[in-house]
Design a protein around this motif. Sequence first.
Motif, PDB file in Angstrom:
ATOM      1  N   ASP A 516       5.564   2.374 -10.425  1.00 28.89           N
ATOM      2  CA  ASP A 516       5.681   2.744 -11.761  1.00 28.89           C
ATOM      3  C   ASP A 516       5.332   3.404 -12.059  1.00 28.89           C
ATOM      4  OD1 ASP A 516       3.074   2.595 -10.706  1.00 28.89           O
ATOM      5  OD2 ASP A 516       2.597   0.521 -12.099  1.00 28.89           O
ATOM      6  N   GLN A 517       5.440   4.781 -11.421  1.00 28.39           N
ATOM      7  CA  GLN A 517       4.904   6.505 -12.076  1.00 28.39           C
ATOM      8  C   GLN A 517       5.609   7.103 -12.444  1.00 28.39           C
ATOM      9  OE1 GLN A 517       2.096   7.240  -9.063  1.00 28.39           O
ATOM     10  NE2 GLN A 517       0.516   7.375 -11.271  1.00 28.39           N
ATOM     11  N   GLN A 518       6.538   8.180 -13.331  1.00 27.25           N
ATOM     12  CA  GLN A 518       7.177   8.735 -13.867  1.00 27.25           C
ATOM     13  C   GLN A 518       7.060  10.335 -14.211  1.00 27.25           C
ATOM     14  OE1 GLN A 518       9.957   6.334 -16.004  1.00 27.25           O
ATOM     15  NE2 GLN A 518      11.369   5.831 -14.483  1.00 27.25           N
ATOM     16  N   TRP A 519       7.446  11.117 -13.587  1.00 22.09           N
ATOM     17  CA  TRP A 519       7.170  12.412 -14.348  1.00 22.09           C
ATOM     18  C   TRP A 519       8.925  13.054 -14.816  1.00 22.09           C
ATOM     19  CZ3 TRP A 519       5.059  10.791  -9.337  1.00 22.09           C
ATOM     20  CH2 TRP A 519       3.937   9.950  -9.374  1.00 22.09           C
ATOM     21  N   THR A 520       8.094  13.741 -15.966  1.00 26.02           N
ATOM     22  CA  THR A 520       9.205  14.635 -16.376  1.00 26.02           C
ATOM     23  C   THR A 520       9.529  16.125 -15.701  1.00 26.02           C
ATOM     24  OG1 THR A 520       7.867  15.649 -18.878  1.00 26.02           O
ATOM     25  CG2 THR A 520       9.012  13.291 -18.983  1.00 26.02           C
ATOM     26  N   TYR A 521      10.704  17.066 -16.297  1.00 29.10           N
ATOM     27  CA  TYR A 521      10.730  18.229 -14.936  1.00 29.10           C
ATOM     28  C   TYR A 521       9.810  18.902 -15.741  1.00 29.10           C
ATOM     29  CZ  TYR A 521      15.087  17.414 -13.280  1.00 29.10           C
ATOM     30  OH  TYR A 521      16.416  16.899 -12.070  1.00 29.10           O
ATOM     31  N   THR A 522       9.282  18.912 -17.089  1.00 32.80           N
ATOM     32  CA  THR A 522       7.698  19.383 -17.649  1.00 32.80           C
ATOM     33  C   THR A 522       6.764  19.078 -16.897  1.00 32.80           C
ATOM     34  OG1 THR A 522       9.579  19.806 -20.300  1.00 32.80           O
ATOM     35  CG2 THR A 522       6.815  19.952 -20.175  1.00 32.80           C
ATOM     36  N   GLN A 523       6.852  17.692 -16.493  1.00 33.05           N
ATOM     37  CA  GLN A 523       5.562  18.163 -16.008  1.00 33.05           C
ATOM     38  C   GLN A 523       5.631  17.753 -14.844  1.00 33.05           C
ATOM     39  OE1 GLN A 523       5.504  13.160 -16.971  1.00 33.05           O
ATOM     40  NE2 GLN A 523       3.815  13.015 -18.425  1.00 33.05           N
ATOM     41  N   ILE A 524       6.322  18.104 -13.984  1.00 32.16           N
ATOM     42  CA  ILE A 524       6.390  18.838 -12.382  1.00 32.16           C
ATOM     43  C   ILE A 524       6.128  20.345 -12.729  1.00 32.16           C
ATOM     44  CG2 ILE A 524       8.257  18.913 -10.969  1.00 32.16           C
ATOM     45  CD1 ILE A 524       7.337  16.558 -10.729  1.00 32.16           C
ATOM     46  N   ASN A 525       6.976  20.484 -13.761  1.00 29.63           N
ATOM     47  CA  ASN A 525       6.569  22.473 -13.210  1.00 29.63           C
ATOM     48  C   ASN A 525       5.454  22.547 -14.173  1.00 29.63           C
ATOM     49  OD1 ASN A 525       7.780  25.046 -13.459  1.00 29.63           O
ATOM     50  ND2 ASN A 525       7.474  24.659 -15.811  1.00 29.63           N
ATOM     51  N   ASN A 526       4.791  22.329 -14.954  1.00 28.48           N
ATOM     52  CA  ASN A 526       3.456  22.487 -14.759  1.00 28.48           C
ATOM     53  C   ASN A 526       2.517  22.406 -13.980  1.00 28.48           C
ATOM     54  OD1 ASN A 526       3.968  22.802 -17.928  1.00 28.48           O
ATOM     55  ND2 ASN A 526       3.277  21.433 -18.831  1.00 28.48           N
ATOM     56  N   ARG A 527       2.704  21.131 -13.309  1.00 23.97           N
ATOM     57  CA  ARG A 527       1.923  20.229 -11.991  1.00 23.97           C
ATOM     58  C   ARG A 527       2.325  21.978 -10.985  1.00 23.97           C
ATOM     59  NH1 ARG A 527       0.703  14.509 -11.091  1.00 23.97           N
ATOM     60  NH2 ARG A 527       0.101  13.770 -13.410  1.00 23.97           N
ATOM     61  N   ALA A 528       3.515  21.972 -10.539  1.00 24.77           N
ATOM     62  CA  ALA A 528       3.669  23.253  -9.929  1.00 24.77           C
ATOM     63  C   ALA A 528       2.835  24.769 -10.170  1.00 24.77           C
ATOM     64  CB  ALA A 528       5.046  23.419  -9.320  1.00 24.77           C
ATOM     65  N   ASN A 529       2.541  24.954 -11.629  1.00 25.17           N
ATOM     66  CA  ASN A 529       2.226  26.399 -11.708  1.00 25.17           C
ATOM     67  C   ASN A 529       0.961  26.174 -11.217  1.00 25.17           C
ATOM     68  OD1 ASN A 529       4.833  27.654 -12.556  1.00 25.17           O
ATOM     69  ND2 ASN A 529       4.101  26.663 -14.627  1.00 25.17           N
ATOM     70  N   GLN A 530       0.402  24.701 -12.341  1.00 23.60           N
ATOM     71  CA  GLN A 530      -1.096  24.491 -11.802  1.00 23.60           C
ATOM     72  C   GLN A 530      -1.110  24.962 -10.109  1.00 23.60           C
ATOM     73  OE1 GLN A 530      -1.696  20.901 -13.467  1.00 23.60           O
ATOM     74  NE2 GLN A 530      -1.973  21.773 -15.175  1.00 23.60           N
ATOM     75  N   LEU A 531      -0.900  24.044  -9.078  1.00 20.22           N
ATOM     76  CA  LEU A 531      -0.861  24.501  -8.331  1.00 20.22           C
ATOM     77  C   LEU A 531      -0.509  25.525  -7.244  1.00 20.22           C
ATOM     78  CD1 LEU A 531      -1.731  23.514  -5.151  1.00 20.22           C
ATOM     79  CD2 LEU A 531       1.301  22.648  -4.911  1.00 20.22           C
ATOM     80  N   ALA A 532       0.126  26.828  -8.424  1.00 18.52           N
ATOM     81  CA  ALA A 532       0.363  28.443  -8.061  1.00 18.52           C
ATOM     82  C   ALA A 532      -0.478  29.186  -8.360  1.00 18.52           C
ATOM     83  CB  ALA A 532       1.736  28.273  -8.398  1.00 18.52           C
ATOM     84  N   HIS A 533      -1.519  28.565  -9.668  1.00 15.75           N
ATOM     85  CA  HIS A 533      -2.731  29.769  -9.765  1.00 15.75           C
ATOM     86  C   HIS A 533      -3.485  29.431  -8.977  1.00 15.75           C
ATOM     87  CE1 HIS A 533      -0.495  31.156 -13.032  1.00 15.75           C
ATOM     88  NE2 HIS A 533       0.085  30.305 -13.884  1.00 15.75           N
ATOM     89  N   HIS A 534      -3.259  27.889  -9.056  1.00 10.45           N
ATOM     90  CA  HIS A 534      -5.075  27.405  -7.319  1.00 10.45           C
ATOM     91  C   HIS A 534      -4.806  28.235  -5.893  1.00 10.45           C
ATOM     92  CE1 HIS A 534      -7.918  25.372  -5.823  1.00 10.45           C
ATOM     93  NE2 HIS A 534      -7.128  24.429  -4.784  1.00 10.45           N
ATOM     94  N   LEU A 535      -3.140  28.006  -5.398  1.00 10.40           N
ATOM     95  CA  LEU A 535      -3.661  28.596  -4.133  1.00 10.40           C
ATOM     96  C   LEU A 535      -3.886  30.117  -3.954  1.00 10.40           C
ATOM     97  CD1 LEU A 535      -0.550  26.916  -3.238  1.00 10.40           C
ATOM     98  CD2 LEU A 535      -2.903  26.417  -2.776  1.00 10.40           C
ATOM     99  N   ARG A 536      -3.125  30.135  -5.171  1.00 16.53           N
ATOM    100  CA  ARG A 536      -3.440  32.441  -5.223  1.00 16.53           C
ATOM    101  C   ARG A 536      -5.021  32.648  -5.427  1.00 16.53           C
ATOM    102  NH1 ARG A 536       0.623  34.755  -9.661  1.00 16.53           N
ATOM    103  NH2 ARG A 536      -0.463  36.268  -9.021  1.00 16.53           N
ATOM    104  N   ALA A 537      -5.597  31.995  -6.162  1.00 17.00           N
ATOM    105  CA  ALA A 537      -6.556  32.372  -6.665  1.00 17.00           C
ATOM    106  C   ALA A 537      -8.204  31.628  -4.922  1.00 17.00           C
ATOM    107  CB  ALA A 537      -8.016  30.831  -7.312  1.00 17.00           C
ATOM    108  N   THR A 538      -7.370  31.436  -4.156  1.00 17.62           N
ATOM    109  CA  THR A 538      -7.883  30.936  -3.248  1.00 17.62           C
ATOM    110  C   THR A 538      -7.648  31.908  -2.055  1.00 17.62           C
ATOM    111  OG1 THR A 538      -6.663  30.024  -2.413  1.00 17.62           O
ATOM    112  CG2 THR A 538      -8.274  28.922  -3.285  1.00 17.62           C
ATOM    113  N   GLY A 539      -6.894  33.499  -2.601  1.00 18.83           N
ATOM    114  CA  GLY A 539      -6.384  34.065  -1.804  1.00 18.83           C
ATOM    115  C   GLY A 539      -5.128  34.241  -0.627  1.00 18.83           C
ATOM    116  N   ILE A 540      -4.343  33.109  -1.451  1.00 18.62           N
ATOM    117  CA  ILE A 540      -2.974  32.828  -0.457  1.00 18.62           C
ATOM    118  C   ILE A 540      -1.863  33.663  -0.641  1.00 18.62           C
ATOM    119  CG2 ILE A 540      -1.173  31.292  -0.053  1.00 18.62           C
ATOM    120  CD1 ILE A 540      -3.859  30.303   1.201  1.00 18.62           C
TER     121      ILE A 540
END
Length: 548
Positions: A516-540
């Motif tokens: 019963d959950q849905q995500w728009t393209y904007t929400q998916i893109n924002n979450r992807a950006n958040q995950l990318a910044h987190h990974l870079r901060a850990t040294g990936i």
Amino acid sequence: MGENSIEARLLSRMRRRADADRIVRGANEADGPLPLSFAQQRLWFLDRLAPGSADYLVPMALRVRGPLNVSALETALSGLVARHEVLRSAFPADDDGTPRQVITAPWPVEVTVHDLTGDAHAEERGQEVLRAEATRPFDLTTGRPLRADAVRLAEDDHYLLLTVHHIVSDGWSSGILARELRELYAAVLAEREPTLPELPVRYADFASWQRDQLTGPALERQLGYWRERLAHSTPLELPTDHPRPAHMSGAGDVVTFTVPNEVAEGLRKAAGRQGASMFMALLSLFQIVLARYCRQDDIAVGTPIAGRNRAEIEDVVGFFVNTLVMRTDLSGDPTFTELVDRVKDTALGAYDHQDLPFERLVEEVAPERDLSRNPLFQTMFVLQAPGSADGEAWALAGTDVEQVEIERGVAKFDLTLTAVESPDGLRAVLEYRTDLFERAAIERMAGHLGTLAASVAATPDAHLSELNMLTVQERQEILVDWNGVSGPYPDTATIHSLIEDRVTTDPDAIAVTHGDQQWTYTQINNRANQLAHHLRATGITPDTLIAV
């Protein structure tokens, strides 16, 4: 129902009633107005509500080849009217609007002959006559709820149509009429007395008995069972092609189909392993299809029962049939054989409490009334006994007789499945309201019933979720045809760049759905950006393998 079925054995046992419980002859108008049975009363009110409706007419159409003696037929039909008082009963209302039953004197039946000999379109016009006469209403106050028509196609070739109102007859009565008309007609031709047994009671005796019987503890026992059984029942929400109108027109149509003999035999064996009957297997099958269509686990289906559970009324013409509600719980993903066990328990309980008229049950349960729906159930299932009142049963001396189906274009319920066992398997008919469904939808349902029957016959111990009801064509469409979405795709594009492009052109479009959950393209893109910044901060760094 076959003679060896559970239903037949149960009804046979129920016929052995104590003398104190027997219906006796004695209803007399001199003692006061004769009452209607509960079932008659309901049809009387429906007739008042919709005058001229053809919903509750019972036409019996025959093709008669050979010499038909119309005069002898009229004498034989008049003999039926004299023998069965209900066929000469009128149903007027008292000053306060209460209906009563008045038995009139025997009247001579006249067969209306429609002579089409020499007509180049005799067959077609004969069918038109049958349809017209099979839907022509009765005036229930006249005491003549039966009529006969003969369509003469040639000197020795006729259509014969007997039409009675349901208020004085039912399916079992049709068999009685066939058997007795055959004897009366033969007796007239042979100039002898007919050999028919004396009737121990009349329908009026049954109606009076029923009113007296359903009181006190006997009534409460019946009501208590059904109150508990139907508590919190919800109507089926069948997906329809048209919005449900406030008032149904009564218009209907039918789709016929056949279940092959090897599949029918598989269903019979699956039921037999559970000590159940073919009726129970087919009801289970129908309820599975309804459950999948409605996405409901609580499925209530109506089914008629002869109501002849007393020996003294077995040969009496009248409206005895009662309607039982078969409510089954399909939850928990049982196997088909486990579901048959549930249906068996439901059916046996219903048979044991069949004396409560459906009309009285409706009054007691008092569901919210909706003129667009039948109370308590919207779908009906009927399993007819093989050869019940067929052409052979109606055979008149010196003629060859076969039954003729009349397409009257009426439907009393949203959906009715009628099946009859034959040497070739199961012949089935789906009758439906054209106010709700297009023919194509019902043809699909017929295909689903046939496919599901084959799946059950092959794997009766499979869970309901594992049983297939899609036809071969539907599986091809869903799995192959509708998934042919291949097209040109840029070799240099990346997933994240394609999502970013979609955010630019259509940011609020739904990209992902889960439960019963849905995500728009904007929400998916924002979450992807958040995950990318987190990974870079850990040294990936690029080319590092990461589990997702």
